[in-house]
Design an enzyme around this catalytic site. Sequence first.
Site, PDB file in Angstrom:
ATOM      1  N   GLU A 198       0.839  -1.077  -0.039  1.00 14.63           N
ATOM      2  CA  GLU A 198       0.196   0.007   0.082  1.00 14.63           C
ATOM      3  C   GLU A 198       0.863   1.383   0.022  1.00 14.63           C
ATOM      4  OE1 GLU A 198      -4.074  -1.444   1.898  1.00 14.63           O
ATOM      5  OE2 GLU A 198      -2.707  -0.873   3.250  1.00 14.63           O
ATOM      6  N   GLU A 272      -6.766  -7.647  -1.104  1.00 13.47           N
ATOM      7  CA  GLU A 272      -7.509  -7.575   0.209  1.00 13.47           C
ATOM      8  C   GLU A 272      -8.733  -7.238  -0.063  1.00 13.47           C
ATOM      9  OE1 GLU A 272      -5.631  -4.989   2.787  1.00 13.47           O
ATOM     10  OE2 GLU A 272      -3.470  -5.760   2.587  1.00 13.47           O
TER      11      GLU A 272
END
Length: 633
Positions: A198, A272
């Site tokens: 991320e 995710e």
Amino acid sequence: MVCRFHKQHLLHGEHRLPEVIRPITRGYRFDLLPFKLWPRQMGLQTDGSTFLLEGVPFRILGGSMHYFRVPREYWQDRMLKMKACGLNTLTTYVAWNMHEAAKGIYDFTGNLDLGAFLRIAEEVGLWVILRPGPYICAEWDFGGLPSWLLRDKKMKLRTTYPGFTAAVDAYFDHLIPTVLELQYKKGGPIIAVQVENEYGAYAKDSNYMEYVKTALLKRGIVEMLMTSDSKDGLSSGSLEGVLATVNFQKKENFLFSYLETLQSNMPKMVMEYWTGWFDQWGSDHHVYDADQMVRTVAEILNEGASINFYMFHGGTNFGFMNGATHFKEYLPHITSYDYDAPLTEAGEYTSKYHKLREILATIQGDQLPMPPIIMPKASYEMVTMTHYVSLWDVLHFTGEPYACDEPVNMENLPVNDGNGQSYGYTLYETLVYGGGVLNTMGNVLDRARIFINNQAMGIVDRNNHEVFIPEVPGYRKMRFLVENCGRVNYGTKLDEQRKGIVGDVVLRENPLRTFKIYSLDMNMTFIKSLNTAQWSSPPDDHEGPAFFRGTLNVHFTNLDTFLSMKGWKKGVVFVNGQNLGRYWDIGPQETLFVPGTWLRPGSNEIIIFEEFEGGQTLRSVDAPFLGRPYYVQ
């Protein structure tokens, strides 16, 4: 083990499954179990919008589980439950702060034996996507970064700052060799490796992601590389030649089309898909509706995308390893990482598990393995706290205090062979004259109880900076019992979170000086040293800060159980020297998970460090209570 390639045809006629599921069963199925003798030449590749594994169309059906949150003895059980749900892939982060807790000292043994974890996945029949960081987020302390990095006052985390890259290089030099032979092309289960995590939401250095990619490649990583970002970070977190994947809970219509603009004609993958959410102290217990989850999963699969369920099994933030969020305010995470996932913190099935199994069975075609039997949970007899010792009476077990003129933050203390203190509590002691208003200036992180000659004066934290000290002529001993409640794991201010007393505190506007500092990391060595302390029967007032000791008797089989912390206020629980984690009466969590594998038949030592006022007993219960549910929208 067998290799199977077969055409899976769409059946006609009656269907028990929703219409939205039917199209995902069209096409080839690849069900190759990890198998040493199969020629491994091509690995995971892309062909337009399709993944290929050894040249055969393949869809990733993954689930996240972190070895560092689950007792080693339970790894296989949780993986078998994944397999029985229809998953073909396991994803895991790698926690740098566990493997190199002290600079230059590496640990890949016991519950940190990453190689053993991956080999069990292979034996169960799961492929692996490895997410080695170095930063992982994961609601884990400091996003998995070791706190000794903060001893460098100029440290710039997640950048090409030389002090950071030198540390990453040294770590990767030890980590990557442990997984090289477990790559797919070497005969192992790893089919893909993630580059950092991320980064698009951080994006402080345009050269950093290329550095991490190169660091992996030059050490021998040969499998497909991926990045992982939420929608706002996709563009700035992606890399040339690396597959971008997306993270979300609610599928917004533009997400996949936006992904297509970044990398046209490539497979879509949700790295995710958030099956639930995490909790913070003082909040409710977050839950995510199972039917809503299933509808979104069906939409994702119906578009032909691959998916990884984060989390499939959350586990526990044992010890002091919970992270924290800090956007508008600082909020530390609770000990449980149940996450409202398909498998509970203790590995039990939920309605989400069964609903997902029904969907994934349509993709897998063959009858799925039967889910393993759930082991019963125990409710043992009441634990009576028979012994007590005040914190003030065991300070000598921490060694000689560090003497200094000005306060020193936890990470920069000259302890632990020059690595500073990472976790737990730190006690600051000084002499003051008279009284007045004590103002911490916001420099006590994260919270502290203030004592004058062992008498509690009040509490300071990030929001409450002042305590009034009664005026008494003469010198008195002032103590700050400071708790590191967990380092922030996500956001752009990772560099700005040293713990303890990080600057001046003033009494009557005069900075306090001349401190003695005790490091109370409460590691296993310290807890064992308490065996030689001068314990006594608990006093009537049960006043803390103090340690309480009792015995949990296991008369037959040592099964999983939960300790109900009702009647206690705030502290930490140790079972046979193992740190179960924090409790706090502000909730939402009221029970602590005790793995049966940490118990033994007969007597089991329970030690509780209680900051305020301890209870007289402790209940063992056979079901958790994680708080009042709050439905995530």
